[in-house]
Design an enzyme around this catalytic site. Sequence first.
Site, PDB file in Angstrom:
ATOM      1  N   CYS A 118      -1.452  -1.519   0.919  1.00  0.00           N
ATOM      2  CA  CYS A 118      -1.576  -1.719   2.367  1.00  0.00           C
ATOM      3  C   CYS A 118      -1.433  -3.189   2.742  1.00  0.00           C
ATOM      4  O   CYS A 118      -0.795  -3.521   3.748  1.00  0.00           O
ATOM      5  CB  CYS A 118      -2.938  -1.216   2.858  1.00  0.00           C
ATOM      6  SG  CYS A 118      -3.339   0.471   2.404  1.00  0.00           S
ATOM      7  N   ASP A 119      -2.039  -4.073   1.964  1.00  0.00           N
ATOM      8  CA  ASP A 119      -2.190  -5.460   2.388  1.00  0.00           C
ATOM      9  C   ASP A 119      -1.481  -6.491   1.514  1.00  0.00           C
ATOM     10  O   ASP A 119      -1.512  -7.686   1.814  1.00  0.00           O
ATOM     11  CB  ASP A 119      -3.681  -5.818   2.442  1.00  0.00           C
ATOM     12  CG  ASP A 119      -4.439  -4.959   3.443  1.00  0.00           C
ATOM     13  OD1 ASP A 119      -3.836  -4.578   4.462  1.00  0.00           O
ATOM     14  OD2 ASP A 119      -5.623  -4.666   3.204  1.00  0.00           O
ATOM     15  N   CYS A 144      -7.013  -2.107  -0.786  1.00  0.00           N
ATOM     16  CA  CYS A 144      -5.721  -1.429  -0.875  1.00  0.00           C
ATOM     17  C   CYS A 144      -4.606  -2.454  -0.998  1.00  0.00           C
ATOM     18  O   CYS A 144      -4.165  -3.042   0.001  1.00  0.00           O
ATOM     19  CB  CYS A 144      -5.501  -0.537   0.354  1.00  0.00           C
ATOM     20  SG  CYS A 144      -3.917   0.329   0.349  1.00  0.00           S
TER      21      CYS A 144
END
Length: 314
Positions: free
Chosen positions: A139-140, A136
């Site tokens: 997300c990261d 992701c």
Amino acid sequence: MTKELNYDVIILGGGPAGFSAGIYAARGNVKTAIIDITMLGGQPSNYLELENYPGFELIGGFELMEKFEAHADKFGVEKFPMQEIQKIELNKEIKKIITNDTIFNAKTIIIATGAQPQKLNIPGEKEFTGRGVSYCAVCDGAFYKEKTVAVIGGGNAAVEEAIYLTRFANKVYIIHRRDKLRADKIVQERALKNPKIEFIWDSIATEITGTNNVEKIILQNVKTKETKTLTTDGVFPYIGFAPNTELINGQIMQNEQGFIITDERLNTSAQGVYAIGDVRVTPLRQVITAAADGAIAAVSALKYLEEIESEITV
């Protein structure tokens, strides 16, 4: 103490397909619930931006799913996120979803459990997940400011996420097993024009190495069989998806990859059970097709409920 709850329609999965099905089912004046093993919103909640959902030239994935949820709330769809499902029974007149403390009974079930990123299944992938291997970018991505990352894949998801990662990383490699991308032309053009992106063609990843975190990825050219080592701080595989069907495997017809087989009305091989969105065999996995599936399946479920009701009253 275990409690029992009864519904006309239960939808497994709270992504765009699930919410769409919930809206259409609840508008049919039947008791409807959505159950999910995670938070509601599905995969789109992790997308920074969407620009191909009609009516919204550009919208955040989380924002769009908030709108879906609010729409479902308007029609009284009951929601049960973060459920630990122990067992699902589909091949009975009354279907059951059994959790730690509740038995959900349903006359019909619509499966909208979606799919998860396909794993590379190479040495180092599992060991470094969360320590440099991520599925992701939204997300990261922020963890890779001024670093180097490698994205594996050549479809829309891979190329779009690579472009997103250039907001943080100094260098983004796109590693693809073929010599051309599968992504939409407009997405390809953006990537090809981005000075931070470099392509490595005809190559596959064979190993991810490092000490505490990812440090290198070993690549093999599929044509020459030559190998080389690429220094990178992060690896983002985007090579496709596998269906989330662990709890229902063997109960209904699936293809070799595990995706659920349906007809045009989204019936599965089990009576009163439907499958929608990314979890089924479909030529396109997008928010718009998932939402359309939800509408079709809900209408099919309503018709089925009418039929079994008339049989009971005869």
